[in-house]
Design a protein around this motif. Structure first.
Motif, PDB file in Angstrom:
ATOM      1  N   ASN A 169       0.821  -1.215   0.000  1.00 48.99           N
ATOM      2  CA  ASN A 169       0.000   0.000   0.000  1.00 48.99           C
ATOM      3  C   ASN A 169       0.851   1.259   0.000  1.00 48.99           C
ATOM      4  OD1 ASN A 169      -2.417  -1.462  -0.027  1.00 48.99           O
ATOM      5  ND2 ASN A 169      -2.331  -1.750   2.182  1.00 48.99           N
TER       6      ASN A 169
ATOM      7  N   THR B 240      -6.071   2.014  -8.161  1.00 47.70           N
ATOM      8  CA  THR B 240      -6.896   0.894  -7.704  1.00 47.70           C
ATOM      9  C   THR B 240      -8.280   1.464  -7.458  1.00 47.70           C
ATOM     10  OG1 THR B 240      -4.952   0.040  -6.561  1.00 47.70           O
ATOM     11  CG2 THR B 240      -7.078  -0.924  -5.962  1.00 47.70           C
TER      12      THR B 240
ATOM     13  N   TYR C  64     -12.673   0.625  -6.648  1.00 45.76           N
ATOM     14  CA  TYR C  64     -13.710  -0.357  -6.309  1.00 45.76           C
ATOM     15  C   TYR C  64     -15.046   0.350  -6.297  1.00 45.76           C
ATOM     16  CZ  TYR C  64     -15.311   1.164  -1.732  1.00 45.76           C
ATOM     17  OH  TYR C  64     -15.907   1.864  -0.726  1.00 45.76           O
TER      18      TYR C  64
ATOM     19  N   ALA D 247     -20.712  -6.064  -6.711  1.00 41.08           N
ATOM     20  CA  ALA D 247     -19.452  -5.446  -6.303  1.00 41.08           C
ATOM     21  C   ALA D 247     -18.429  -5.616  -7.411  1.00 41.08           C
ATOM     22  CB  ALA D 247     -18.951  -6.102  -5.015  1.00 41.08           C
TER      23      ALA D 247
ATOM     24  N   VAL E  28     -14.069  -4.591  -8.464  1.00 42.46           N
ATOM     25  CA  VAL E  28     -12.792  -4.014  -8.059  1.00 42.46           C
ATOM     26  C   VAL E  28     -11.831  -4.063  -9.245  1.00 42.46           C
ATOM     27  CG1 VAL E  28     -11.823  -6.214  -7.193  1.00 42.46           C
ATOM     28  CG2 VAL E  28     -11.007  -4.058  -6.257  1.00 42.46           C
TER      29      VAL E  28
ATOM     30  N   ARG F  73      -7.920  -3.897  -9.609  1.00 40.19           N
ATOM     31  CA  ARG F  73      -6.814  -3.999  -8.650  1.00 40.19           C
ATOM     32  C   ARG F  73      -5.618  -3.124  -8.975  1.00 40.19           C
ATOM     33  NH1 ARG F  73      -4.482  -8.873  -7.006  1.00 40.19           N
ATOM     34  NH2 ARG F  73      -4.561  -8.089  -4.885  1.00 40.19           N
TER      35      ARG F  73
ATOM     36  N   TYR G  97       0.749  -4.045  -9.082  1.00 44.25           N
ATOM     37  CA  TYR G  97       1.381  -4.492  -7.851  1.00 44.25           C
ATOM     38  C   TYR G  97       2.894  -4.521  -8.019  1.00 44.25           C
ATOM     39  CZ  TYR G  97      -2.967  -5.148  -5.547  1.00 44.25           C
ATOM     40  OH  TYR G  97      -4.172  -4.884  -4.949  1.00 44.25           O
TER      41      TYR G  97
ATOM     42  N   TYR H 116      -0.427   4.687   5.919  1.00 42.32           N
ATOM     43  CA  TYR H 116      -0.439   5.073   4.505  1.00 42.32           C
ATOM     44  C   TYR H 116      -1.828   5.049   3.905  1.00 42.32           C
ATOM     45  CZ  TYR H 116       4.517   4.710   4.912  1.00 42.32           C
ATOM     46  OH  TYR H 116       5.798   4.889   5.323  1.00 42.32           O
ATOM     47  N   ILE H 117      -2.754   4.389   4.583  1.00 41.40           N
ATOM     48  CA  ILE H 117      -4.073   4.247   3.987  1.00 41.40           C
ATOM     49  C   ILE H 117      -4.961   5.454   4.278  1.00 41.40           C
ATOM     50  CG2 ILE H 117      -6.035   2.672   3.812  1.00 41.40           C
ATOM     51  CD1 ILE H 117      -4.322   0.443   4.570  1.00 41.40           C
TER      52      ILE H 117
ATOM     53  N   ARG I 180      -4.755   8.445   3.368  1.00 36.85           N
ATOM     54  CA  ARG I 180      -5.059   9.246   2.173  1.00 36.85           C
ATOM     55  C   ARG I 180      -6.181   8.606   1.367  1.00 36.85           C
ATOM     56  NH1 ARG I 180      -3.072  10.074  -3.172  1.00 36.85           N
ATOM     57  NH2 ARG I 180      -1.711   8.268  -3.093  1.00 36.85           N
TER      58      ARG I 180
ATOM     59  N   SER J  38     -11.559   8.844  -0.643  1.00 34.42           N
ATOM     60  CA  SER J  38     -12.420   7.716  -0.995  1.00 34.42           C
ATOM     61  C   SER J  38     -13.583   8.169  -1.865  1.00 34.42           C
ATOM     62  CB  SER J  38     -12.958   7.085   0.282  1.00 34.42           C
ATOM     63  OG  SER J  38     -14.108   6.312   0.030  1.00 34.42           O
TER      64      SER J  38
ATOM     65  N   ILE K 236      -6.538  -5.733   7.869  1.00 39.55           N
ATOM     66  CA  ILE K 236      -6.269  -4.304   7.661  1.00 39.55           C
ATOM     67  C   ILE K 236      -7.536  -3.566   8.073  1.00 39.55           C
ATOM     68  CG2 ILE K 236      -5.860  -2.448   6.014  1.00 39.55           C
ATOM     69  CD1 ILE K 236      -4.230  -4.228   4.351  1.00 39.55           C
TER      70      ILE K 236
ATOM     71  N   GLN L 173     -12.397   0.003   5.473  1.00 37.12           N
ATOM     72  CA  GLN L 173     -12.865  -0.983   4.515  1.00 37.12           C
ATOM     73  C   GLN L 173     -13.388  -0.340   3.233  1.00 37.12           C
ATOM     74  OE1 GLN L 173     -12.476  -4.353   5.735  1.00 37.12           O
ATOM     75  NE2 GLN L 173     -11.409  -3.059   7.209  1.00 37.12           N
ATOM     76  N   ASN L 174     -13.491   0.998   3.218  1.00 35.43           N
ATOM     77  CA  ASN L 174     -13.946   1.667   1.999  1.00 35.43           C
ATOM     78  C   ASN L 174     -12.796   2.294   1.217  1.00 35.43           C
ATOM     79  OD1 ASN L 174     -13.514   3.575   4.038  1.00 35.43           O
ATOM     80  ND2 ASN L 174     -14.965   5.016   3.169  1.00 35.43           N
ATOM     81  N   VAL L 175     -11.585   1.801   1.468  1.00 39.99           N
ATOM     82  CA  VAL L 175     -10.431   2.269   0.710  1.00 39.99           C
ATOM     83  C   VAL L 175     -10.141   1.245  -0.380  1.00 39.99           C
ATOM     84  CG1 VAL L 175      -7.962   2.777   0.837  1.00 39.99           C
ATOM     85  CG2 VAL L 175      -9.481   3.475   2.699  1.00 39.99           C
ATOM     86  N   ALA L 176      -9.913   1.713  -1.600  1.00 45.21           N
ATOM     87  CA  ALA L 176      -9.750   0.802  -2.734  1.00 45.21           C
ATOM     88  C   ALA L 176      -8.628  -0.207  -2.503  1.00 45.21           C
ATOM     89  CB  ALA L 176      -9.501   1.599  -4.017  1.00 45.21           C
ATOM     90  N   TRP L 177      -7.512   0.236  -1.892  1.00 41.30           N
ATOM     91  CA  TRP L 177      -6.402  -0.700  -1.689  1.00 41.30           C
ATOM     92  C   TRP L 177      -6.793  -1.846  -0.767  1.00 41.30           C
ATOM     93  CZ3 TRP L 177      -2.796   3.857  -0.066  1.00 41.30           C
ATOM     94  CH2 TRP L 177      -2.538   4.650  -1.189  1.00 41.30           C
TER      95      TRP L 177
ATOM     96  N   ARG M  89      -9.870  -2.985  -0.475  1.00 44.64           N
ATOM     97  CA  ARG M  89     -10.800  -3.814  -1.268  1.00 44.64           C
ATOM     98  C   ARG M  89     -10.057  -4.691  -2.260  1.00 44.64           C
ATOM     99  NH1 ARG M  89     -16.785  -3.088  -0.662  1.00 44.64           N
ATOM    100  NH2 ARG M  89     -16.789  -1.785   1.196  1.00 44.64           N
ATOM    101  N   ALA M  90      -8.797  -4.375  -2.499  1.00 45.95           N
ATOM    102  CA  ALA M  90      -8.013  -5.184  -3.421  1.00 45.95           C
ATOM    103  C   ALA M  90      -7.044  -6.115  -2.680  1.00 45.95           C
ATOM    104  CB  ALA M  90      -7.221  -4.272  -4.368  1.00 45.95           C
ATOM    105  N   TYR M  91      -7.086  -6.117  -1.355  1.00 49.64           N
ATOM    106  CA  TYR M  91      -6.169  -6.903  -0.526  1.00 49.64           C
ATOM    107  C   TYR M  91      -6.716  -8.314  -0.439  1.00 49.64           C
ATOM    108  CZ  TYR M  91      -3.822  -8.016   4.024  1.00 49.64           C
ATOM    109  OH  TYR M  91      -3.099  -8.560   5.060  1.00 49.64           O
ATOM    110  N   GLU M  92      -6.065  -9.234  -1.116  1.00 47.52           N
ATOM    111  CA  GLU M  92      -6.713 -10.500  -1.370  1.00 47.52           C
ATOM    112  C   GLU M  92      -6.844 -11.415  -0.174  1.00 47.52           C
ATOM    113  OE1 GLU M  92      -5.840 -12.275  -5.264  1.00 47.52           O
ATOM    114  OE2 GLU M  92      -7.522 -10.936  -5.732  1.00 47.52           O
TER     115      GLU M  92
ATOM    116  N   GLY N 184     -14.032  -8.199  -5.257  1.00 49.27           N
ATOM    117  CA  GLY N 184     -15.009  -7.283  -4.670  1.00 49.27           C
ATOM    118  C   GLY N 184     -15.754  -7.838  -3.471  1.00 49.27           C
TER     119      GLY N 184
END
Lengths: 301, 802
Positions: free
Chosen positions: A21, A42, A44, A60, A62, A64, A67, B81-82, B84, B89, B681, B688-692, B694-697, B703
């Motif tokens: 991140n 990124t 969503y 939903a 996303v 991504r 990376y 860092y999140i 921002r 958002s 996270i 939970q409404n930050v795009a990064w 939402r992309a954290y697998e 999604g």
């Protein structure tokens, strides 16, 4: 001239993705000419967007993005005998970079300090660079029509700083420095930890080193064959065909484990404990595994 | 070597088509477009902080473009860092808005909350509307008809933390900050109470030893020097700390010294993977069976000092009789426990022997196994077993909540805005929100911080019911983080709630179900000061993603003015004057102006000398009594017996089968046990409404929130990794992405909590939740003593095709 690289202690990585991140924070929406331009955002959402208008049914989605630093979780073994390791993977900044070979018109060059740069202007249209990297470190930017990857934060390095992931990591699992200086902290650590690159067989000579990569293990338990009682302080010896051997003792839970083994070979495993008949088995190690309960029986029983 | 002059210029150049932040078609939506690039501009570095820690914000032309550590190598926690991503958002509320079909002088259409769209109104219109409703409700019903939702996890700042009015842990009232001033001057309010965080520690601790269950009685220096065994019980200590950096240093020190570490969790968590010597996967909610079996081993193998145990506890003989089976004919042997806990009897014996042989420290997280109806028994047994084994008040023995390292005391606190005492007309236990609104009265019992058992009723005779919901500082409590979300939505859509408004930076759940929403400034959008770890930090304004947003303080001031108590509310001081007052309570050795320029000040981090509390109790219990009825650690509770009768299963600290478990009738239909741990996270629903994110697998795929499943369970259901699945029970259903892994026990599912509730058909509480909010599936019925029901939830899972 320095040869800059990284040491990543994968066995200490907690998989928090702060490095991932922090990298996105640095490079989404920010250009650092001549080294890089912004990577895609990124994103969503829910489709169709609900707020502040009503919708009938939502899904939903996303996107991504890139990376340039990514992490993967490697799990070995089967429940409940497992190892789990997170492996952060930036660009490897190879000395023998396949992307540089695959590029045309000088689109990829290596700086004197070893950082490999994909020129954001000259690389226009060169989608072949994405597949050229065996580590999957190169991403395609659809909007800009250019390949992009980790720059080892060359713009920060120029300011005398470390790459952002190094500073960001809350457990300090990433070290940065001069690989050519044997007294540098990174060189000392690489030696002390027996660090190695990922996939050396690719032959690309990465400048990113790893300690604590997940390796096959053999684990088991020592029990009394009559009662099922767990036996601690049993001596366990593992022998390979080439004559090497390793010795350990069963712990407070009667468990034992041998780490960092080679698969695809036969081993012998012998368990001894005072007053019990030794037990020896042959094990073919195809992958990390648990051999289960080694049953010992008393002498003379 | 390519040399670049080392300046702070950022060369921002337009390159091709710039990506828009969000591809959405609605003309009224919250698009925050990236500004087209301009030529060379100066970059300013300004200190700031979010709840993940302090950072430097890089600002270009008034826009916050990225963050970096305060200084190289200074990282305190994982989320800085999140921040921002939260500020920019796509979920930001852009301006005051009102539901299109809400007319305060006509039809309110409360049944359409969550369904209808919103239109923009001016700030004056919005504030007038809110103030009028406050006035009307009070004149019609009385001030108790305004319901305030206290949210403890507000984002940080000293001036702008709005505080709240709460009876979180009766009888202790927590009244602080701007909200307590507002409601005190308004004339009172009703407040939601009860916590999801550590209800069992709050209830069980006072019963067991006269204080919170997770009170640290040692410091880390003592643990490192003297503990032989550290048990991480139902907790992932490495990743769940507020200070990831210092926490992992501590864990590493333990490991390198060779202090044995055992992790008990249904999931092979990161602490187990990186630090522990042993992982014991116990079937969730059965830990107490293992614990009483451990006591069985201690008694039958004579591993503990019985004289010590008897002299330091109350109820030892009752407990021993229960464990040995003399009382009920069922000896609590390891063999008996192994069937319940799904581990070998021998594992229990080995743990028992090691625990008795070494100074043992237990991290019994304010989380984990405490968040279930019988969690109170777990908390009490941890304390009881530690007492019996001599691990209370001696070096190396003790318990803690999760934070191994504590904040140093060399820095004087900035304090907080002085609260006022608001009259709490009524309380509503948060899980009873639906019943309180739709089917009053409701009655519940609660263990107080003093160990006494309290009974509460809503509404008290002669007092009004609630008719107004004031959501500020986070709606999580009522709407998103409250077990049984769809039921609470039903209450919120009732005409009995005549008015609901939400002030928030984002379109969080409560905002979606309100009549009026007011956009609030997030950190970095207003100046403030804060203390974090050993740092005092000036939080600059670093950007204005939503120019129309106002601070909570400004909003409450404006409403207070309209209601005629504006001056008392502000105390006649401007926000800048308040900031100055707060600053001077601290001990930063410079003026506020100098501090603003410097950005932060680092206090020395003191070296700890090993410290253990309760040594007096350990050495001489009769003359150093604990704050319990008997003065000892109570395994038997006279208070519970007096309140609920001698037949209550909670009189003794012992194993009580889970209210929802393998012997429940619904187990035949819903055979999977769902755990919902803290998100890896984020803090609950925050971040939970930050795009990064939402992309954290590990937490989201394609999604949808991940559900961790063992391959055995997945294969039995024809589910493959990355399939979209439905997790459901009789209470509702959520959509998840299957994350098939050996790391989770068979029979158990793991879904990170904090998902933003989002029914597929907005506002329709019967429709499936695509936000993956686990509270949709959780039974909000509390127990008599413990109010955290979360971990005992049975579900089933199957592929979902939409």
């Amino acid at each position: 001239m320095a040869r800059l690289g990284l040491l990543i202690e994968a066995n200490r990585c907690i998989g928090c993705d702060v490095c991932v991140n922090a990298c996105k924070d640095e490079y989404e929406g920010n250009d650092y000419p001549p080294y890089s331009v912004a990577q895609p955002d990124t994103q969503y959402g829910y489709a169709p967007s609900f707020y502040p208008e009503p919708a009938s049914k939502l899904t939903a989605w996303v996107k991504r993005g890139h990376y340039w630093m990514k992490t993967e979780n490697m799990v070995l073994g089967k429940f409940p005998h497992l190892s789990s390791t997170y492996i952060p993977m930036p660009c490897m900044h190879c000395d023998n970079a396949p992307c540089q070979k695959a590029a045309s018109g000088g689109a990829v060059f290596t700086r004197a300090d070893g950082i490999v740069i994909v020129d954001p202007v000259k690389s226009s249209g060169q989608s072949q660079l994405v597949a050229s990297c065996p580590y999957g470190a190169i991403y395609w930017n659809d909007d800009k029509g250019i390949p992009q990857k980790c720059t080892l934060c060359a713009h920060l390095v120029d300011q005398g700083r470390a790459p952002k992931c190094v500073d960001a990591c809350p457990v300090k699992a990433i070290a940065f420095g001069d690989l050519d200086d044997p007294s540098s902290e990174i060189s000392t650590k690489i030696k002390a930890l027996n660090a190695e690159p990922l996939h050396p067989e690719f032959g690309t000579k990465p400048k990113v080193y790893y300690a604590g990569l997940p390796k096959p293990f053999l684990s088991g338990k020592v029990v009394d064959g009559r009662t099922g009682e767990y036996l601690k302080d049993a001596t366990v010896v593992l022998r390979a065909g080439d004559g090497r051997s390793w010795t350990t003792t069963s712990d407070e839970f009667a468990d034992f484990e041998f780490k960092n083994l080679k698969v695809g070979q036969m081993y012998s495993l012998e368990v001894t404990k005072a007053g019990m008949r030794p037990k020896k088995v042959m094990v073919y190690l195809d992958q990390a595994k648990d051999i289960g309960k080694m049953q010992l029986f008393p002498e003379g029983a | 070597m390519i040399s670049l002059s080392i300046t702070r210029r950022t060369f921002v150049k337009a390159v091709g088509a710039l990506a828009a932040m969000l591809a959405v078609s609605s003309k009224t939506n919250l698009l925050i477009k990236r500004r087209p690039a301009v030529a060379q501009t100066e970059e300013t570095l300004l200190t700031c902080a979010a709840d993940g820690g302090p950072f430097l914000a890089h600002v270009v032309e008034g826009r916050w473009v990225k963050s970096s550590p305060l200084k190289p190598n200074l990282t305190v926690a994982a989320n800085a860092y999140i921040a921002r991503g939260r500020a920019y958002s796509s979920d930001r509320i852009r301006y005051p808005m009102k539901r299109v079909d809400f007319d305060p002088s006509g039809s309110r259409n409360t049944q359409n909350r969550g369904k209808s769209g919103f239109i923009r109104i001016t700030w004056d219109e919005a504030l007038d509307l809110v103030a009028n409703e406050f006035r009307r409700i009070k004149d019609t019903y009385g001030p108790g008809s305004a319901c305030h939702v206290y949210m403890p996890h507000q984002w940080i700042g000293t001036l702008h933390s709005i505080g709240g009015v709460s009876m979180f842990y009766p009888p202790y009232e927590s009244q602080s900050g701007w909200l307590s001033r507002f409601f005190a001057l308004y004339g009172g309010c009703t407040t939601l109470v009860g916590g999801n965080s550590f209800p069992a520690h709050q209830a069980g601790g006072p019963l067991a030893w006269g204080m919170q269950g997770h009170t640290n009685i040692n410091n880390f220096a003592d643990v490192l020097q003297n503990s032989g065994l550290v048990i991480h019980w139902a907790t992932d200590s490495a990743i769940k700390s507020y200070n990831t950096y210092r926490q992992n240093i501590a864990l590493r020190q333990l490991k390198e010294k060779g202090v044995r570490q055992v992790v008990i969790d249904a999931f092979f968590n990161d602490t187990a993977a990186i630090y522990a010597d042993k992982w014991i996967p116990v079937f969730p909610n059965t830990d107490e069976a293992m614990m009483v079996a451990i006591a069985y081993v201690w008694f039958t193998e004579s591993l503990i000092d019985e004289n010590f145990a008897r002299s330091h506890t109350f109820g030892y003989d009752d407990f021993k009789s229960y464990v040995l089976g003399t009382a009920d004919g069922i000896p609590k042997t390891p063999e008996w426990a192994s069937k319940i806990c799904r581990i070998d009897a021998e594992e229990i014996k080995c743990l028992a022997r090691e625990w008795a042989a070494k100074p043992t420290f237990i991290i019994d997280s304010a989380g984990g196994a405490n968040r279930r109806t019988n969690g109170i028994q777990w908390v009490r047994l941890v304390i009881a077993l530690q007492a019996i084994s001599g691990n209370i008040g001696r070096p190396g023995g003790g318990v803690c909540s999760i934070e191994l390292t504590t904040r140093p005391s060399t820095m004087k606190s900035f304090g907080s805005i002085p609260g006022m005492k608001a009259s709490i007309v009524n309380m509503i236990f948060h899980v009873y929100f639906r019943d309180a609104v739709l089917n009053p009265p409701v009655t519940w019992t609660s263990v107080g911080t003093d160990g006494k058992i309290y009974t509460y009723t809503y509404p008290k005779a002669g007092t009004p019911e609630i008719h107004l919901m004031a959501f500020s500082g986070g709606s999580g409590f009522t709407m998103n983080q409250n077990p049984g979300v769809p039921r609470h939505i039903e209450a919120l859509q009732s005409p009995k709630i005549e008015f609901a408004y939400c002030q928030s930076p984002w379109w969080e759940t409560a905002a979606k179900y309100s009549d009026v929403v007011l956009p609030v400034r997030y950190i970095g959008e207003r100046d403030d000061i804060v203390q974090y770890d050993n740092l005092a930090v000036y939080m600059h304004t670093v950007g204005e993603p939503v120019p129309d947003a106002r601070t909570d303080l400004d909003i409450y001031t404006a409403i207070a003015q309209r209601l005629g108590f504006g001056d008392q509310f502000t105390g006649g001081k401007t926000p800048a004057e308040w900031l100055s007052t707060l600053y001077s309570a601290g001990s930063v050795p410079m003026s506020l102006e100098e501090f603003k320029t410097a950005g932060y000040y680092e206090f020395p981090y003191p070296t700890q000398t090993p410290t253990v509390r309760l040594t007096g109790f350990h050495d001489d219990p009769d003359n150093n009594k604990l704050n319990t009825q008997s003065g000892k650690v109570e395994i038997y509770s006279t208070r519970v017996k007096d309140a609920f009768g001698a037949d209550s299963p909670y009189v003794l600290a012992k194993y009580v089968p889970p209210i929802e478990g393998t012997s429940s009738p619904q187990y035949q239909t819903y055979p999977m046990l769902m755990l919902s741990p803290h998100p890896k996270i984020g803090r609950h629903s925050q971040w939970q409404n930050v795009a990064w994110v939402r992309a954290y697998e590990q937490m989201f795929r394609d999604g949808y929130r991940t559900v961790y499943m063992n391959p055995i369970d997945a294969e039995a259901r024809g589910v493959k990794d990355r399939d979209i699945v439905r997790v459901f029970n009789a209470r509702g259903a959520i959509v998840c992405s299957a994350y098939v892994t050996e790391r989770i026990m068979p029979g158990v599912l793991y879904v990170w909590e904090g998902g933003w509730y989002q029914p597929e058909v907005p506002g329709d509480r019967q429709s499936i939740d695509i936000g993956g909010n686990t509270n949709v599936l959780i039974d909000p019925r509390p127990g008599e003593l413990t109010h955290g029901m979360i971990a005992n939830t049975l579900v089933e899972v199957e592929k979902w095709s939409g």
